[in-house]
Design a protein around this motif. Structure first.
Motif, PDB file in Angstrom:
ATOM      1  N   SER A 106     -10.570 -14.446 -49.113  1.00 53.55           N
ATOM      2  CA  SER A 106     -11.465 -13.415 -49.647  1.00 53.55           C
ATOM      3  C   SER A 106     -10.682 -12.517 -50.596  1.00 53.55           C
ATOM      4  N   MET A 107     -10.758 -12.808 -51.869  1.00 51.15           N
ATOM      5  CA  MET A 107     -10.022 -12.043 -52.871  1.00 51.15           C
ATOM      6  C   MET A 107     -10.806 -10.796 -53.249  1.00 51.15           C
ATOM      7  N   PRO A 108     -10.173  -9.616 -53.242  1.00 52.74           N
ATOM      8  CA  PRO A 108     -10.865  -8.400 -53.686  1.00 52.74           C
ATOM      9  C   PRO A 108     -11.058  -8.402 -55.193  1.00 52.74           C
ATOM     10  N   SER A 109     -11.781  -7.428 -55.685  1.00 46.99           N
ATOM     11  CA  SER A 109     -12.029  -7.339 -57.119  1.00 46.99           C
ATOM     12  C   SER A 109     -10.755  -6.942 -57.857  1.00 46.99           C
ATOM     13  N   CYS A 110     -10.742  -7.171 -59.156  1.00 45.72           N
ATOM     14  CA  CYS A 110      -9.557  -6.859 -59.960  1.00 45.72           C
ATOM     15  C   CYS A 110      -9.251  -5.368 -59.969  1.00 45.72           C
ATOM     16  N   THR A 111     -10.274  -4.541 -59.845  1.00 40.47           N
ATOM     17  CA  THR A 111     -10.053  -3.097 -59.844  1.00 40.47           C
ATOM     18  C   THR A 111      -9.445  -2.601 -58.540  1.00 40.47           C
ATOM     19  N   GLU A 112      -9.458  -3.419 -57.491  1.00 43.30           N
ATOM     20  CA  GLU A 112      -8.923  -3.009 -56.196  1.00 43.30           C
ATOM     21  C   GLU A 112      -7.597  -3.673 -55.856  1.00 43.30           C
ATOM     22  N   ILE A 113      -7.366  -4.862 -56.384  1.00 46.02           N
ATOM     23  CA  ILE A 113      -6.225  -5.644 -55.915  1.00 46.02           C
ATOM     24  C   ILE A 113      -4.898  -4.992 -56.300  1.00 46.02           C
ATOM     25  N   PHE A 114      -4.797  -4.403 -57.493  1.00 46.46           N
ATOM     26  CA  PHE A 114      -3.527  -3.784 -57.866  1.00 46.46           C
ATOM     27  C   PHE A 114      -3.313  -2.481 -57.096  1.00 46.46           C
ATOM     28  N   GLN A 115      -4.399  -1.809 -56.696  1.00 46.79           N
ATOM     29  CA  GLN A 115      -4.257  -0.603 -55.883  1.00 46.79           C
ATOM     30  C   GLN A 115      -3.755  -0.944 -54.484  1.00 46.79           C
ATOM     31  N   TYR A 116      -4.180  -2.099 -53.950  1.00 46.82           N
ATOM     32  CA  TYR A 116      -3.658  -2.540 -52.659  1.00 46.82           C
ATOM     33  C   TYR A 116      -2.158  -2.791 -52.739  1.00 46.82           C
ATOM     34  N   TYR A 117      -1.714  -3.353 -53.852  1.00 48.37           N
ATOM     35  CA  TYR A 117      -0.283  -3.618 -53.979  1.00 48.37           C
ATOM     36  C   TYR A 117       0.513  -2.318 -54.089  1.00 48.37           C
ATOM     37  N   LEU A 118      -0.022  -1.318 -54.784  1.00 50.56           N
ATOM     38  CA  LEU A 118       0.698  -0.061 -54.934  1.00 50.56           C
ATOM     39  C   LEU A 118       0.856   0.671 -53.604  1.00 50.56           C
ATOM     40  N   ARG A 119       0.022   0.357 -52.628  1.00 50.66           N
ATOM     41  CA  ARG A 119       0.147   1.007 -51.322  1.00 50.66           C
ATOM     42  C   ARG A 119       1.392   0.568 -50.569  1.00 50.66           C
ATOM     43  N   ARG A 120       1.979  -0.545 -50.965  1.00 53.02           N
ATOM     44  CA  ARG A 120       3.144  -1.048 -50.241  1.00 53.02           C
ATOM     45  C   ARG A 120       4.334  -0.098 -50.361  1.00 53.02           C
ATOM     46  N   GLY A 122       4.348   3.173 -50.080  1.00 47.00           N
ATOM     47  CA  GLY A 122       4.298   4.092 -48.950  1.00 47.00           C
ATOM     48  C   GLY A 122       4.667   3.421 -47.643  1.00 47.00           C
ATOM     49  N   VAL A 123       4.270   2.163 -47.481  1.00 47.92           N
ATOM     50  CA  VAL A 123       4.611   1.428 -46.258  1.00 47.92           C
ATOM     51  C   VAL A 123       6.108   1.167 -46.189  1.00 47.92           C
ATOM     52  N   ASP A 124       6.713   0.789 -47.307  1.00 45.18           N
ATOM     53  CA  ASP A 124       8.156   0.524 -47.319  1.00 45.18           C
ATOM     54  C   ASP A 124       8.953   1.783 -46.993  1.00 45.18           C
ATOM     55  N   HIS A 125       8.517   2.924 -47.520  1.00 48.80           N
ATOM     56  CA  HIS A 125       9.222   4.168 -47.222  1.00 48.80           C
ATOM     57  C   HIS A 125       9.095   4.528 -45.744  1.00 48.80           C
ATOM     58  N   TRP A 126       7.937   4.209 -45.145  1.00 41.26           N
ATOM     59  CA  TRP A 126       7.795   4.509 -43.713  1.00 41.26           C
ATOM     60  C   TRP A 126       8.725   3.640 -42.878  1.00 41.26           C
ATOM     61  N   LYS A 131      13.433   3.444 -39.370  1.00 40.24           N
ATOM     62  CA  LYS A 131      14.719   2.854 -39.005  1.00 40.24           C
ATOM     63  C   LYS A 131      15.856   3.868 -39.068  1.00 40.24           C
ATOM     64  N   GLN A 132      15.860   4.706 -40.108  1.00 43.76           N
ATOM     65  CA  GLN A 132      16.993   5.606 -40.303  1.00 43.76           C
ATOM     66  C   GLN A 132      16.842   6.922 -39.550  1.00 43.76           C
ATOM     67  N   ARG A 133      15.634   7.500 -39.555  1.00 41.94           N
ATOM     68  CA  ARG A 133      15.461   8.838 -38.969  1.00 41.94           C
ATOM     69  C   ARG A 133      14.953   8.780 -37.536  1.00 41.94           C
ATOM     70  N   LEU A 134      14.048   7.841 -37.237  1.00 40.17           N
ATOM     71  CA  LEU A 134      13.507   7.723 -35.885  1.00 40.17           C
ATOM     72  C   LEU A 134      14.270   6.712 -35.037  1.00 40.17           C
ATOM     73  N   HIS A 135      15.282   6.067 -35.613  1.00 37.77           N
ATOM     74  CA  HIS A 135      16.162   5.136 -34.880  1.00 37.77           C
ATOM     75  C   HIS A 135      15.361   4.008 -34.223  1.00 37.77           C
ATOM     76  N   TRP A 136      14.503   3.392 -35.022  1.00 38.34           N
ATOM     77  CA  TRP A 136      13.645   2.319 -34.506  1.00 38.34           C
ATOM     78  C   TRP A 136      14.470   1.128 -34.026  1.00 38.34           C
ATOM     79  N   THR A 137      15.457   0.729 -34.792  1.00 40.71           N
ATOM     80  CA  THR A 137      16.235  -0.470 -34.471  1.00 40.71           C
ATOM     81  C   THR A 137      17.546  -0.154 -33.768  1.00 40.71           C
ATOM     82  N   LEU A 138      17.756   1.089 -33.351  1.00 42.91           N
ATOM     83  CA  LEU A 138      19.025   1.453 -32.718  1.00 42.91           C
ATOM     84  C   LEU A 138      19.140   0.984 -31.269  1.00 42.91           C
TER      85      LEU A 138
END
Length: 244
Positions: A106-120, A122-126, A131-138
């Motif tokens: 189910s492919m989203p529309s062209c106006t939405e698909i690049f916005q979904y990619y830009l959300r990554r 924020g996810v990468d920073h979390w 890992k660094q501040r909350l010591h997830w992998t420690l």
């Protein structure tokens, strides 16, 4: 994995179109024509072209192609999207275009698909913050259940830091500047004053006494020892020149 995936492609990649119909002679073709991302002369007519105005990125031009594949995976076609930032007069900007690939059902529309990619971003920073501040992998936990419980705490801690951003007082380090809007990291740096006021829900420790020891009828289980995974980096040794 049977999930919808949005992947960014490097700009010097070479893709291939779907093969033509079988002519009846010889081996069936696996690839069609070359589709070089750097060479616009090799592009087919896009299946869809859209121009829109974005609040942050400005004027955008989005083009879509179907049924393209990599050379080593001809049985896995994908849809390719080109996102370009335009100047107000419609000409291309100096910024590099962004090539995206969609693989899924189910492919989203062209106006939405690049916005979904830009959300990554924020996810990468979390993930980096967890890992660094909350010591997830420690912690070195023993069982998958313990790892799942520890991982479940990460989003809960993040939400507590986010909700406490308006009630904490900024406590910057000597080399940090004051920030009008506190990030979760700055809130974690200043939340100690709140924890000192509300105290901890844990019970106070008991006084040390004579321990009852292990019950005789209770069986003990040894901790499972897993094999150690070692990663070795091989260094190339230079050949010594042989004497003549």
């Amino acid at each position: 994995m049977e999930v919808d995936k949005i992947i960014r492609l490097r700009s010097n990649l070479c893709l291939w179109t779907a093969p033509p119909e079988y002519s009846g002679r010889g081996r069936r073709r696996i690839h069609g024509r070359k589709f070089k991302l750097l060479d616009e002369s090799t592009w087919d007519e896009p299946a869809q072209t859209i121009e829109l105005e974005d609040e942050k990125l400005g004027r955008l031009k989005i083009r879509l192609w179907y049924e393209l594949h990599l050379r080593k995976s001809p049985l896995h076609p994908m849809s390719v999207i080109l996102v370009e930032r335009l100047k107000p007069d419609g000409s291309k900007r100096i910024a590099k275009p962004m090539w995206l690939a969609f693989i899924g059902k189910s492919m989203p529309s062209c106006t939405e698909i690049f916005q979904y990619y830009l959300r990554r971003f924020g996810v990468d920073h979390w993930y980096r913050f967890a890992k660094q501040r909350l010591h997830w992998t420690l912690p070195k936990l023993s069982t998958p259940e313990q790892s799942d419980r520890w991982s479940d705490l990460m989003p809960l801690i993040t939400w507590q830091l986010w909700l406490a951003r308006d009630i904490v007082k900024d406590n910057p380090l000597p080399w940090q500047k004051t920030a009008p809007k506190l990030t979760p990291g700055r809130v974690a740096q200043s939340i100690g004053a709140i924890l000192a006021v509300i105290h901890t829900p844990a019970k106070p420790p008991k006084l040390r006494g004579k321990s009852p020891g292990w019950k005789p009828e209770q069986t003990r289980k040894r901790r499972i020892n897993y094999p150690v995974v070692k990663k070795r980096t091989t260094t190339r040794t230079k050949k010594q020149p042989q004497p003549a």
